[in-house]
Scaffold this motif. Sequence first.
Motif, PDB file in Angstrom:
ATOM      1  N   LYS A   4       6.937  -0.095  -7.611  1.00 30.16           N
ATOM      2  CA  LYS A   4       6.011  -1.148  -8.434  1.00 30.16           C
ATOM      3  C   LYS A   4       6.210  -1.485  -9.774  1.00 30.16           C
ATOM      4  O   LYS A   4       6.202  -2.629 -10.211  1.00 30.16           O
ATOM      5  CB  LYS A   4       4.719  -0.684  -8.414  1.00 30.16           C
ATOM      6  CG  LYS A   4       4.022  -0.858  -6.811  1.00 30.16           C
ATOM      7  CD  LYS A   4       2.623  -0.367  -6.589  1.00 30.16           C
ATOM      8  CE  LYS A   4       2.490   1.129  -6.997  1.00 30.16           C
ATOM      9  NZ  LYS A   4       0.988   1.457  -6.409  1.00 30.16           N
TER      10      LYS A   4
ATOM     11  N   SER B 257     -10.106   1.030  -3.669  1.00 40.29           N
ATOM     12  CA  SER B 257     -11.279   1.690  -2.941  1.00 40.29           C
ATOM     13  C   SER B 257     -10.693   3.075  -2.639  1.00 40.29           C
ATOM     14  O   SER B 257      -9.709   3.394  -3.142  1.00 40.29           O
ATOM     15  CB  SER B 257     -11.306   1.004  -1.578  1.00 40.29           C
ATOM     16  OG  SER B 257     -12.379   1.454  -0.870  1.00 40.29           O
ATOM     17  N   GLN B 258     -11.613   3.998  -2.253  1.00 41.37           N
ATOM     18  CA  GLN B 258     -11.451   5.303  -1.829  1.00 41.37           C
ATOM     19  C   GLN B 258     -11.700   5.500  -0.283  1.00 41.37           C
ATOM     20  O   GLN B 258     -12.675   5.183   0.343  1.00 41.37           O
ATOM     21  CB  GLN B 258     -12.322   6.210  -2.597  1.00 41.37           C
ATOM     22  CG  GLN B 258     -12.010   6.349  -4.093  1.00 41.37           C
ATOM     23  CD  GLN B 258     -12.703   7.171  -5.083  1.00 41.37           C
ATOM     24  OE1 GLN B 258     -14.080   7.415  -4.818  1.00 41.37           O
ATOM     25  NE2 GLN B 258     -11.978   8.283  -5.580  1.00 41.37           N
ATOM     26  N   LYS B 259     -10.824   6.281   0.200  1.00 40.28           N
ATOM     27  CA  LYS B 259     -11.060   6.602   1.578  1.00 40.28           C
ATOM     28  C   LYS B 259     -11.189   8.508   1.596  1.00 40.28           C
ATOM     29  O   LYS B 259     -10.816   8.963   0.806  1.00 40.28           O
ATOM     30  CB  LYS B 259      -9.728   6.279   2.706  1.00 40.28           C
ATOM     31  CG  LYS B 259      -8.332   6.880   2.048  1.00 40.28           C
ATOM     32  CD  LYS B 259      -7.407   6.055   3.210  1.00 40.28           C
ATOM     33  CE  LYS B 259      -6.000   6.707   2.937  1.00 40.28           C
ATOM     34  NZ  LYS B 259      -5.030   5.953   3.870  1.00 40.28           N
TER      35      LYS B 259
ATOM     36  N   ILE C 269      -3.196   4.442  -7.365  1.00 38.89           N
ATOM     37  CA  ILE C 269      -3.140   4.606  -5.969  1.00 38.89           C
ATOM     38  C   ILE C 269      -2.622   5.945  -5.650  1.00 38.89           C
ATOM     39  O   ILE C 269      -1.605   6.339  -6.025  1.00 38.89           O
ATOM     40  CB  ILE C 269      -2.124   3.375  -5.356  1.00 38.89           C
ATOM     41  CG1 ILE C 269      -2.748   2.107  -5.665  1.00 38.89           C
ATOM     42  CG2 ILE C 269      -1.969   3.668  -3.973  1.00 38.89           C
ATOM     43  CD1 ILE C 269      -4.305   1.890  -5.368  1.00 38.89           C
TER      44      ILE C 269
ATOM     45  N   LYS D 200     -14.314  -2.017   2.699  1.00 39.61           N
ATOM     46  CA  LYS D 200     -13.673  -1.283   1.397  1.00 39.61           C
ATOM     47  C   LYS D 200     -14.414  -1.473   0.221  1.00 39.61           C
ATOM     48  O   LYS D 200     -14.403  -0.843  -0.767  1.00 39.61           O
ATOM     49  CB  LYS D 200     -12.506  -1.893   1.373  1.00 39.61           C
ATOM     50  CG  LYS D 200     -11.356  -1.507   2.499  1.00 39.61           C
ATOM     51  CD  LYS D 200      -9.772  -1.890   2.176  1.00 39.61           C
ATOM     52  CE  LYS D 200      -8.997  -1.584   3.488  1.00 39.61           C
ATOM     53  NZ  LYS D 200      -7.672  -2.294   3.213  1.00 39.61           N
TER      54      LYS D 200
ATOM     55  N   ALA E  57       0.853  -1.192   0.117  1.00 43.62           N
ATOM     56  CA  ALA E  57      -0.022   0.082   0.051  1.00 43.62           C
ATOM     57  C   ALA E  57       0.748   1.292  -0.138  1.00 43.62           C
ATOM     58  O   ALA E  57       0.542   2.322  -0.579  1.00 43.62           O
ATOM     59  CB  ALA E  57      -0.922  -0.090   1.086  1.00 43.62           C
ATOM     60  N   LYS E  58       2.181   1.065   0.602  1.00 45.21           N
ATOM     61  CA  LYS E  58       2.632   2.269   0.802  1.00 45.21           C
ATOM     62  C   LYS E  58       3.908   2.266  -0.313  1.00 45.21           C
ATOM     63  O   LYS E  58       4.531   3.382  -0.833  1.00 45.21           O
ATOM     64  CB  LYS E  58       3.693   1.962   1.801  1.00 45.21           C
ATOM     65  CG  LYS E  58       3.305   2.411   3.236  1.00 45.21           C
ATOM     66  CD  LYS E  58       4.074   2.439   4.360  1.00 45.21           C
ATOM     67  CE  LYS E  58       4.635   1.151   5.221  1.00 45.21           C
ATOM     68  NZ  LYS E  58       5.242   1.394   6.219  1.00 45.21           N
ATOM     69  N   ALA E  59       3.899   1.274  -1.333  1.00 46.95           N
ATOM     70  CA  ALA E  59       4.983   1.095  -2.214  1.00 46.95           C
ATOM     71  C   ALA E  59       4.619   2.440  -3.302  1.00 46.95           C
ATOM     72  O   ALA E  59       3.744   2.566  -3.680  1.00 46.95           O
ATOM     73  CB  ALA E  59       4.842  -0.355  -2.938  1.00 46.95           C
TER      74      ALA E  59
ATOM     75  N   MET F 148      -9.104   9.798  -1.438  1.00 44.59           N
ATOM     76  CA  MET F 148      -7.877   9.280  -1.744  1.00 44.59           C
ATOM     77  C   MET F 148      -8.249   7.794  -2.413  1.00 44.59           C
ATOM     78  O   MET F 148      -8.822   7.087  -1.783  1.00 44.59           O
ATOM     79  CB  MET F 148      -6.888   9.314  -0.735  1.00 44.59           C
ATOM     80  CG  MET F 148      -5.446   9.003  -1.376  1.00 44.59           C
ATOM     81  SD  MET F 148      -4.417   8.806  -0.111  1.00 44.59           S
ATOM     82  CE  MET F 148      -4.053  10.225   0.661  1.00 44.59           C
TER      83      MET F 148
ATOM     84  N   ALA G 210     -11.410   4.545   6.792  1.00 45.53           N
ATOM     85  CA  ALA G 210     -12.247   4.813   5.937  1.00 45.53           C
ATOM     86  C   ALA G 210     -12.289   6.553   6.182  1.00 45.53           C
ATOM     87  O   ALA G 210     -12.279   7.226   4.669  1.00 45.53           O
ATOM     88  CB  ALA G 210     -13.618   4.549   6.341  1.00 45.53           C
TER      89      ALA G 210
ATOM     90  N   GLN H 275      -8.730   0.004 -11.502  1.00 41.45           N
ATOM     91  CA  GLN H 275      -9.505   0.601 -10.478  1.00 41.45           C
ATOM     92  C   GLN H 275     -10.560   0.038  -9.606  1.00 41.45           C
ATOM     93  O   GLN H 275     -10.899   0.137  -8.334  1.00 41.45           O
ATOM     94  CB  GLN H 275     -10.380   1.744 -11.044  1.00 41.45           C
ATOM     95  CG  GLN H 275     -11.211   2.831 -10.473  1.00 41.45           C
ATOM     96  CD  GLN H 275     -11.608   3.912 -11.153  1.00 41.45           C
ATOM     97  OE1 GLN H 275     -11.213   4.649 -11.630  1.00 41.45           O
ATOM     98  NE2 GLN H 275     -13.008   4.266 -10.823  1.00 41.45           N
TER      99      GLN H 275
ATOM    100  N   PRO I 296      -5.517   0.898  -2.214  1.00 40.62           N
ATOM    101  CA  PRO I 296      -5.600  -0.476  -2.531  1.00 40.62           C
ATOM    102  C   PRO I 296      -6.666  -1.238  -1.750  1.00 40.62           C
ATOM    103  O   PRO I 296      -7.190  -0.630  -0.764  1.00 40.62           O
ATOM    104  CB  PRO I 296      -4.399  -1.222  -2.250  1.00 40.62           C
ATOM    105  CG  PRO I 296      -3.438   0.029  -1.766  1.00 40.62           C
ATOM    106  CD  PRO I 296      -4.279   1.019  -1.602  1.00 40.62           C
ATOM    107  N   LEU I 297      -7.308  -2.208  -2.153  1.00 37.55           N
ATOM    108  CA  LEU I 297      -8.258  -3.044  -1.444  1.00 37.55           C
ATOM    109  C   LEU I 297      -7.658  -3.699  -0.240  1.00 37.55           C
ATOM    110  O   LEU I 297      -8.302  -4.011   0.803  1.00 37.55           O
ATOM    111  CB  LEU I 297      -9.215  -4.159  -2.285  1.00 37.55           C
ATOM    112  CG  LEU I 297     -10.096  -3.417  -3.139  1.00 37.55           C
ATOM    113  CD1 LEU I 297     -10.543  -4.570  -3.931  1.00 37.55           C
ATOM    114  CD2 LEU I 297     -11.162  -2.638  -2.477  1.00 37.55           C
TER     115      LEU I 297
END
Lengths: 423, 423
Positions: free
Chosen positions: A29, A410-412, A95, B396, A22-24, A113, B368, A406, A116-117
């Motif tokens: 990548k 997901s979106q936060k 992402i 998510k 998630a941080k990469a 933002m 979230a 996409q 990832p799931l």
Amino acid sequence: MDIKEYMQGVGRAARQASRAMAKADSGAKNAALEAIAIAIEREAERLLAANASDMKAAEAAGLEPALLDRLALTPKGVAAMAEGLRQIAKLPDPIGEMDDFSYRPSGIQVGKMRVPLGVVGIIYEARPNVTADAAGLCLKSGNAAILRGGSEAVRANQAIAECVREGLARAGLPELAVQVIETTDRSAVGELITMPEYVDVIVPRGGKGLIERISREARVPVIKHLDGVCHVYIDDDADLDKAVRIADNAKTHRYGTCNTMETLLVAQAMAPKVLPLLGRIYTEKRVELRACAASRALLQEAGFQDVAVATETDWHTEYLAPILSIRIVPGMEEAISHINHYGSHHTDAIVTENYSRARRFLREVDSASVMVNASTRFADGFEYGLGAEIGISTDKIHARGPVGLQGLTSQKWVVLGDGHVRS
Amino acid sequence: MDIKEYMQGVGRAARQASRAMAKADSGAKNAALEAIAIAIEREAERLLAANASDMKAAEAAGLEPALLDRLALTPKGVAAMAEGLRQIAKLPDPIGEMDDFSYRPSGIQVGKMRVPLGVVGIIYEARPNVTADAAGLCLKSGNAAILRGGSEAVRANQAIAECVREGLARAGLPELAVQVIETTDRSAVGELITMPEYVDVIVPRGGKGLIERISREARVPVIKHLDGVCHVYIDDDADLDKAVRIADNAKTHRYGTCNTMETLLVAQAMAPKVLPLLGRIYTEKRVELRACAASRALLQEAGFQDVAVATETDWHTEYLAPILSIRIVPGMEEAISHINHYGSHHTDAIVTENYSRARRFLREVDSASVMVNASTRFADGFEYGLGAEIGISTDKIHARGPVGLQGLTSQKWVVLGDGHVRS
């Protein structure tokens, strides 16, 4: 091997790897995707040898020719795998995308933002190319992946998995970000779909029976594709030339794909003009026709004697074969009712020059893809510009139709303040 | 009454009504919302009488005071229901929105159209105001709804249901577009969540136990809200004044809401400055403190003797009460680890003036809602500008965080061609 324990270990490792993924950043990548492509090209001979062993075992076990065909890897197929990974590297990284930021009356700024799931589980047939493809899509979308391919492909899949691990390590990403299940024990699937603590979504690919079973038993959200009973409706105001071209292409471009037309609906007034032309094309291409009484009479009158009577079952059936059911309807109203009742909500098209009917068809047909004057065969991630697809969803929740990068995100919500508190 | 048969009938009617609702224009939907509001105002006395019977029965059955409180309807509450429906009428209609259209190299034009999910099942506590609210949101988003409120509210819910049916009929929409389950038999819920042929999504609201059970047993996608273990992290570079204001508001603005802070994390360097100030506020407001050894020592040194020792369980707990756990962490890295490990991925905030740490917190906290210098109490559909919310999702998939009208919709692909076929 204790399958439950093994799968719990796989799940735990995937969850942990997903945090790093998630941080990469995009650079890491893309570097991993390129390194995997290089490893696959370098190991081409080993991959082909592993696949040859798989093929031999599958032949001995009496696997059907169509399935053997999907299992087979060629040097060209290996090159295509590497090329597919490089194409995924070229896609924009979804992402971290931020949008919809606006100030609220309270003074806070609110937006979203893309993230990832987390951990994606993919269950698929014995097709080794899917292993590379699915690994690439999950990696680029910042997810960890657990891949379970058909057991007949286990040797090639493990060889590909080694290349994936090597590529991840070279880019400084966790090797366990992509895990290919080693056991061919079927109960591994049962475990994978019931570990909500470790798996965020399941994408099953394969036969309808398998997917229905997975949907029934899963304790994790499923993005699924059931069947494609697709329609083309030729309206009263259709352009004859467009109608013939589209009805031909939608049926005969490829027979085994989910976006192939299975039922042709024709408005009464157009039937005498268009059916004889289509009868000739389908007869030449050896498409078996199953028609309603009215269309059968018309076709026979035009000299096509060899037309079967369509039964109720035909309207529900995804043939995946050179078979087409044909029905004459009074007009668009009845065409929409037929599609919404008998179809599978996959892809349906109208051929018309009439503005109002085109507009109504688009709104009222309840399918993942609705089209005007275009072949149903366009329902595809590449054709839609997604760059690649992990599958086509016939669900409405989360992702509908072709699912690209996409769909694996997901979106936060992001809230930016300056010491704001709620009053 | 055969519950299975009854629920199948409800499902079939909902599916049929959903077709008409999907086509309904904004004018008709808004007219129905206004007509329901008028009916509720006109029938206020009947609603209050029905609620009085519910209250009497619930008291006799020994329902807890907190639940009686939620069950109670007042004249003001009835007026607020009508007002809520009028506010939903004022929101933009999401259905039919089209966007992202672009031409593809093949010549087709591809975009998306927003559409209803179909049939939404909502399972909620004994709160009659939710009946009107949920009916309004489903109606506006073009869905049919099946509502199952807590059995203690059955009389008021049926009275509200009559107003809803009247309003739908007056606007020329199907009366069965909103059905409120009449039976209080618990097995009705079991049926509702296992009818994928009739129900497209389930939104459960209520206690964590109920929601976990529904998620486990559902055969239909669930948009769920589990718990809210929310954090505020006060960073080394926090502005002292903002930190105090936010940590105060996030905990004490309301104790029983899911977006209330349950654990305060403080960077080591900031703790001696901020904890004495907060100790005083929390003590004055009678918030029970449960602290790690280091923060407890600091608080006691500052004169707050009455601080309990936090245990491992505290870090996992959603108190929904004037209780707060406090932990000192070396820095942001450890704060993020704590939040991602112990939190419920609901809402978490950082207080900092440091740009890089703010940016990393937003990206790496897997919740979230993630916030900088704002109170967690802002995580709310109204505060985010959704106009109204059906719930807050801790999932998510599909919808994350506050779920408004858009969360009750999906998007289909639209392809516009001019006789295009695939080559």
